[in-house]
Design an enzyme around this catalytic site. Sequence first.
Site, PDB file in Angstrom:
ATOM      1  CG  HIS A 287      17.830 -63.029 -66.616  1.00  0.00           C
ATOM      2  ND1 HIS A 287      18.057 -63.009 -65.405  1.00  0.00           N
ATOM      3  CD2 HIS A 287      16.273 -63.958 -66.981  1.00  0.00           C
ATOM      4  CE1 HIS A 287      16.519 -63.573 -64.555  1.00  0.00           C
ATOM      5  NE2 HIS A 287      15.792 -63.744 -65.426  1.00  0.00           N
ATOM      6  CB  CYS A 288      19.207 -68.306 -69.356  1.00  0.00           C
ATOM      7  SG  CYS A 288      18.739 -70.001 -69.709  1.00  0.00           S
ATOM      8  CB  VAL A 289      13.283 -67.581 -69.031  1.00  0.00           C
ATOM      9  CG1 VAL A 289      12.790 -65.844 -69.052  1.00  0.00           C
ATOM     10  CG2 VAL A 289      13.367 -67.957 -70.610  1.00  0.00           C
ATOM     11  CG  ASN A 292      13.641 -67.680 -62.103  1.00  0.00           C
ATOM     12  OD1 ASN A 292      13.577 -66.183 -62.448  1.00  0.00           O
ATOM     13  ND2 ASN A 292      13.649 -67.914 -60.742  1.00  0.00           N
ATOM     14  CB  SER A 293      19.865 -67.541 -62.183  1.00  0.00           C
ATOM     15  OG  SER A 293      21.382 -67.263 -61.776  1.00  0.00           O
TER      16      SER A 293
END
Length: 434
Positions: A287-289, A292-293
């Site tokens: 999950h890549c901040v 945001n996905s």
Amino acid sequence: MTPKSSMKSVKKNKAEEPELEPLCCCEYIDRNGEKNHVAACLCDCQDLDEGCDRWITCKSIQPETCERIMDTISDRLRIPWLRGAKKVNISIIPPLILLPIFLQVASWHFLLGVVVLTSLPVLALWYYYLTHRRKEQTLFFLSLGLFSLGYMYYVFLQEVVPQGHVGPTQLALLTFGLLLILFALYRAKKNPGYLRHPASTDIFLSSSQTECLNRKGQKTKGFPGADMSGSLNNRIPKDDLKGSFWMLGGSPTKVKEDWCAKCQLVRPARAWHCRICGICVKRMDHHCVWINSCVGESNHQAFILALLVFLLTSVYGITLTLDTICRERSVFTALFYCPGVYANYSSALSFTCVWYSVIITVGLAYIFLIQLINISYNVTEREVQQALRQKTGRRLLCGLIVDTGQYNRGFLRNWYQFSTLGTHPFHHPAEDIV
């Protein structure tokens, strides 16, 4: 009661109900279901008044009070819009305000620059671990990334280009790189490969049972079909349900599948449930901040493209800026030694933005390197973390490289599989099944 009489009573009740008045551009329905106005954002806030009183009297504020204050602020922070005011996510505001202030302060003196540019990554990591521990989605990092791109480009146009050392071709190339970054981010922000509830579960329910479920008005939690399978669990054991899905999804010797109790579906091989997004993702990497996905099967290629284009564009912009403000030295030397750079505001701000860009570029270059290694060994970041926790797989270079050996089929075949993600299912040999 006959069906005709019941229909008449329903129509009469609908006629008696008062119609809701359309909202003007400054009105909205708050979290309590009441009509409110943007101008009344500071009215009737007992939690905020209590918090201010306790702060003035030097008394501690309860965490529950702080959460209620933040909920109230996030609910009332809106902008006028057609057919009602729209809510603004409060997490996107701090980067828009704090980043220019921090960079302006850092450009005043060399020591201030060291302190500010050192504290920025620390604050970002602290906020990351805070939101990650609470398993919350946030637009803070996406806002920070997009605003950093825009602000760096603005400083480049205002402070570097007017000095006359950047040609039109160089400026056009940098602008094209920026637009390409935005396009790649847009592609990476799209569906990463969410697993929807399979429609084939309908075979377990007859039409009469489906109508019965619809009449009860049960609310679906998550995605369509989750409630239906939840009702099935009351009648059919999970093992039987899994066995039925095995027959639907394919042969057990071809694909590894796993049951997700939260999404109420059977996951294919390498799919995982994201605790932050609250849904399963096919071939989930992490999950890549920053977007945001999740990064999964459908957007992994766009994510790699966004990283690559950003690194090339950032290095090119840093080179052009240092070549303009420190013309007598090489780029690498000017990065660490550029006398007189703090003599005027323009060069000081440009030099500060260069170092800010260097910090971001180094961090994303490390992520890009890890991604290239994982793709070369055909492992996802989620599988790497699991292997490190369970102490399985081969560890090379102090854990920088982790080879689980489960899906590794050689460098070229691994990259070929990555290049064809999302186009067709990749069938694994029987020895891949655990």
